[in-house]
Scaffold this motif. Sequence first.
Motif, short mmCIF file in Angstrom:
data_model
loop_
_atom_site.label_atom_id
_atom_site.label_comp_id
_atom_site.label_asym_id
_atom_site.label_seq_id
_atom_site.Cartn_x
_atom_site.Cartn_y
_atom_site.Cartn_z
N PRO A 36 0.83 -1.21 0.00
CA PRO A 36 0.00 0.00 0.00
C PRO A 36 0.86 1.26 0.00
N ALA A 37 0.31 2.31 -0.59
CA ALA A 37 1.08 3.55 -0.70
C ALA A 37 1.53 4.05 0.67
N TRP A 38 0.68 3.88 1.67
CA TRP A 38 1.08 4.24 3.04
C TRP A 38 0.88 3.04 3.94
N VAL A 237 11.28 -3.48 4.82
CA VAL A 237 10.20 -2.56 4.45
C VAL A 237 8.87 -3.31 4.44
N THR A 238 8.86 -4.51 3.90
CA THR A 238 7.62 -5.31 3.89
C THR A 238 7.16 -5.63 5.30
N ALA A 239 8.11 -6.02 6.15
CA ALA A 239 7.75 -6.33 7.54
C ALA A 239 7.22 -5.10 8.26
N LEU A 244 2.75 -2.07 10.66
CA LEU A 244 1.99 -0.83 10.81
C LEU A 244 0.58 -0.92 10.25
N GLY A 245 0.19 -2.14 9.87
CA GLY A 245 -1.18 -2.32 9.38
C GLY A 245 -1.37 -1.85 7.95
#
Length: 248
Positions: A36-38, A237-239, A244-245
């Motif tokens: 997701p973008a964020w 980054v994926t983790a 962070l949901g």
Amino acid sequence: MLTIDAEAYRSPWRTVHPAVKGVLFGGLLVCALALPAWPGAALAGAVALAFGLGPARVPPRKLVRTAVGPLAFIATGAVTLLVSVGGPDGPIAWDPQGAARAAELTGRASAAVVCQLLFAFTTPLADLLPRLSRVGLPPALVEVVALIYRMLFVALDTARRVGAAQAGRLGYANGRNRVRSLGALGAALFVRSYDRAARLQRGLECRGYTGALTVLVDDIPLRAPALAAAAVPAVLVTAAALTLGGWT
């Protein structure tokens, strides 16, 4: 283009194998597009910038100057998402969901552009192309790309020289002269490029060209630990995005 190529040759990461840099920035590029973008795309772009401006020492001003064009194109496309055309609210109306979609598009595309530019700023194409045929890319396609790459620099140099000569003769002193000079520049560039291509073909034939261009490539060792380390930022980054949901 000239700036990117010159900086790639001066980069301290020039001695790093292109596969390692490809795994690093390519993995972050996949994160920017798939997550997701964020916060996924934002984290991917930030990590790529940290590596590019830190260890790779990419000049920030030149990076910004090169990214202005792509980012302006992204912004132009994002603006169109703010409105809807032909809906029940009228021919052109404000889209309530447009701002969210525009922000997502801008975040993803901006992070992807940063990853691609940083790879280009650290990897000369001359180091990358010969290795592409080793991973299964058709040699003929690689040679065509290499020749086009070379001819682009020749065309740019020719345009610069002809333009400088025209400017010295006041060819751009007013609007009428500018239009005439630009037309003459385009015609001269076409004729000279065609002539150079023909001479290049004759030169290759005289040297016994058999369908394969043999070039010298710097012997850069490729180590498995370096590849594994290059994949770590994308995994982190994926983790972080999942923690962070990001998928909710």
